[in-house]
Write a protein that holds these residues in place. Sequence first.
Motif, PDB file in Angstrom:
ATOM      1  N   ILE A  42      30.510  34.938  31.386  1.00 12.15           N
ATOM      2  CA  ILE A  42      31.813  35.339  30.934  1.00 12.15           C
ATOM      3  C   ILE A  42      32.690  34.087  31.724  1.00 12.15           C
ATOM      4  N   PHE A  43      32.637  34.160  32.950  1.00  8.15           N
ATOM      5  CA  PHE A  43      33.725  33.192  33.455  1.00  8.15           C
ATOM      6  C   PHE A  43      32.939  31.848  33.602  1.00  8.15           C
ATOM      7  N   ASN A  44      31.695  31.460  33.384  1.00 13.85           N
ATOM      8  CA  ASN A  44      31.037  30.228  33.362  1.00 13.85           C
ATOM      9  C   ASN A  44      30.189  30.052  32.329  1.00 13.85           C
ATOM     10  N   PRO A  45      30.763  29.820  31.090  1.00 12.65           N
ATOM     11  CA  PRO A  45      29.866  29.924  29.736  1.00 12.65           C
ATOM     12  C   PRO A  45      29.268  28.551  29.846  1.00 12.65           C
ATOM     13  N   LEU A  46      29.699  27.528  30.712  1.00 14.79           N
ATOM     14  CA  LEU A  46      29.092  26.147  30.638  1.00 14.79           C
ATOM     15  C   LEU A  46      27.896  26.177  31.603  1.00 14.79           C
ATOM     16  N   LEU A  47      27.629  27.026  32.490  1.00 15.97           N
ATOM     17  CA  LEU A  47      26.447  27.161  33.475  1.00 15.97           C
ATOM     18  C   LEU A  47      25.388  27.607  32.843  1.00 15.97           C
ATOM     19  N   PRO A  48      24.109  27.096  33.277  1.00 17.91           N
ATOM     20  CA  PRO A  48      22.933  27.623  32.729  1.00 17.91           C
ATOM     21  C   PRO A  48      22.834  29.150  33.432  1.00 17.91           C
TER      22      PRO A  48
ATOM     23  N   ARG B 120      42.281  33.138  37.934  1.00 19.95           N
ATOM     24  CA  ARG B 120      43.246  32.774  36.839  1.00 19.95           C
ATOM     25  C   ARG B 120      42.997  31.530  36.202  1.00 19.95           C
ATOM     26  N   ALA B 121      42.539  30.590  36.917  1.00 21.73           N
ATOM     27  CA  ALA B 121      42.279  29.216  36.252  1.00 21.73           C
ATOM     28  C   ALA B 121      41.063  29.414  35.302  1.00 21.73           C
ATOM     29  N   GLN B 122      39.877  30.187  35.583  1.00 22.41           N
ATOM     30  CA  GLN B 122      38.856  30.607  34.932  1.00 22.41           C
ATOM     31  C   GLN B 122      39.230  31.178  33.255  1.00 22.41           C
ATOM     32  N   ALA B 123      40.222  32.227  33.508  1.00 20.19           N
ATOM     33  CA  ALA B 123      40.843  32.573  32.180  1.00 20.19           C
ATOM     34  C   ALA B 123      41.497  31.603  31.401  1.00 20.19           C
ATOM     35  N   LEU B 124      42.236  31.011  32.121  1.00 23.58           N
ATOM     36  CA  LEU B 124      42.961  30.080  31.486  1.00 23.58           C
ATOM     37  C   LEU B 124      42.101  28.911  30.759  1.00 23.58           C
ATOM     38  N   ARG B 125      41.016  28.473  31.314  1.00 20.04           N
ATOM     39  CA  ARG B 125      40.163  27.604  30.815  1.00 20.04           C
ATOM     40  C   ARG B 125      39.488  28.168  29.684  1.00 20.04           C
ATOM     41  N   LEU B 126      39.126  29.457  29.604  1.00 22.12           N
ATOM     42  CA  LEU B 126      38.614  30.214  28.620  1.00 22.12           C
ATOM     43  C   LEU B 126      39.330  30.305  27.506  1.00 22.12           C
TER      44      LEU B 126
ATOM     45  N   SER C  53      47.254  42.988  45.462  1.00 26.08           N
ATOM     46  CA  SER C  53      46.829  41.805  44.742  1.00 26.08           C
ATOM     47  C   SER C  53      45.361  41.821  44.192  1.00 26.08           C
ATOM     48  N   ARG C  54      44.350  42.490  45.371  1.00 32.03           N
ATOM     49  CA  ARG C  54      43.014  42.268  44.973  1.00 32.03           C
ATOM     50  C   ARG C  54      42.764  43.398  43.814  1.00 32.03           C
ATOM     51  N   ASP C  55      43.470  44.621  43.831  1.00 31.50           N
ATOM     52  CA  ASP C  55      43.127  45.529  42.750  1.00 31.50           C
ATOM     53  C   ASP C  55      43.720  44.949  41.502  1.00 31.50           C
ATOM     54  N   LEU C  56      44.846  44.326  41.392  1.00 30.65           N
ATOM     55  CA  LEU C  56      45.105  43.480  40.249  1.00 30.65           C
ATOM     56  C   LEU C  56      44.072  42.393  39.653  1.00 30.65           C
ATOM     57  N   GLU C  57      43.542  41.993  40.570  1.00 26.59           N
ATOM     58  CA  GLU C  57      42.597  40.886  40.215  1.00 26.59           C
ATOM     59  C   GLU C  57      41.480  41.566  39.770  1.00 26.59           C
ATOM     60  N   LEU C  58      41.003  42.609  40.292  1.00 25.43           N
ATOM     61  CA  LEU C  58      39.902  43.245  39.874  1.00 25.43           C
ATOM     62  C   LEU C  58      40.011  43.750  38.520  1.00 25.43           C
ATOM     63  N   GLN C  59      41.373  44.329  38.112  1.00 22.73           N
ATOM     64  CA  GLN C  59      41.701  44.930  36.837  1.00 22.73           C
ATOM     65  C   GLN C  59      41.700  43.717  35.625  1.00 22.73           C
TER      66      GLN C  59
ATOM     67  N   LYS D 250      39.366  42.937  32.563  1.00 20.21           N
ATOM     68  CA  LYS D 250      39.927  42.781  31.249  1.00 20.21           C
ATOM     69  C   LYS D 250      39.005  41.384  30.641  1.00 20.21           C
ATOM     70  N   ALA D 251      38.893  40.414  31.451  1.00 19.19           N
ATOM     71  CA  ALA D 251      38.246  39.235  31.209  1.00 19.19           C
ATOM     72  C   ALA D 251      36.663  39.729  30.666  1.00 19.19           C
ATOM     73  N   GLU D 252      36.121  40.560  31.266  1.00 20.09           N
ATOM     74  CA  GLU D 252      34.775  41.049  31.058  1.00 20.09           C
ATOM     75  C   GLU D 252      34.637  41.676  29.435  1.00 20.09           C
ATOM     76  N   ALA D 253      35.915  42.431  28.959  1.00 23.08           N
ATOM     77  CA  ALA D 253      35.979  42.778  28.064  1.00 23.08           C
ATOM     78  C   ALA D 253      36.437  41.993  26.927  1.00 23.08           C
ATOM     79  N   GLY D 254      36.679  40.392  27.194  1.00 17.25           N
ATOM     80  CA  GLY D 254      37.230  39.535  26.334  1.00 17.25           C
ATOM     81  C   GLY D 254      38.442  39.484  26.045  1.00 17.25           C
ATOM     82  N   ASP D 255      39.319  40.099  26.781  1.00 15.26           N
ATOM     83  CA  ASP D 255      40.813  40.302  26.624  1.00 15.26           C
ATOM     84  C   ASP D 255      41.507  39.188  27.676  1.00 15.26           C
ATOM     85  N   MET D 256      41.217  37.898  27.377  1.00 18.57           N
ATOM     86  CA  MET D 256      41.749  36.896  28.302  1.00 18.57           C
ATOM     87  C   MET D 256      43.254  37.074  28.464  1.00 18.57           C
ATOM     88  N   ASN D 257      44.008  37.388  27.497  1.00 23.05           N
ATOM     89  CA  ASN D 257      45.611  37.491  27.658  1.00 23.05           C
ATOM     90  C   ASN D 257      46.031  38.504  28.614  1.00 23.05           C
TER      91      ASN D 257
END
Length: 189
Positions: A18-24, A89-95, A49-55, A59-66
Amino acid sequence: MADRQQERPNDEAVLDAIFNPLLPSGGEVPHGVVDETPENDESEEVRESRDLELQGVHKAEAGDMNSAIDFFNKAVLVSPERASCYNNRAQALRLRGDIIGALEDLNHAIELSNGRGKAACQAYTQRGLIRRLEGNNEDALEDFKKAACLGSTFARSQVVQMNPYAAMCNQMLSDVIGRLQAGEPDYES
């Protein structure tokens, strides 16, 4: 408990995809790095902040980048000194295709982490990937070297791959092996 530990590599592989689609597959870039602060040293803001990040990661795992970005934004607002908030956040922005925003967050994550730790390792690797895709190989190589020094085997492989002498040797070796497999001599007459 042993079953949960056996599931972790699979969970990590999913997060890598999910977070590193360009990696092997199996690239070990740290993902979902939420913080390196021991839990007993955390303030209420850091825990929130940690809890918000985990959420956001979920969401990113579910494909909901917004929605993921919304959670990462909230995590940044609650605890703006945490490098991992910017990195994730950078990873999600990149995706989502926001390369400029991703680079800004990666630069900030590196600055906040003082270039050390898991968040820095991930930020250097992600920034190196972006720079390499943009054709900025010199800066990408520097980022990969820094990430490799922080323990990233993927970044280390990129350093080797980007070394012009190694690339030339690999090409020559590949040519020799190809000729041998085709039954041709390994030298030119």
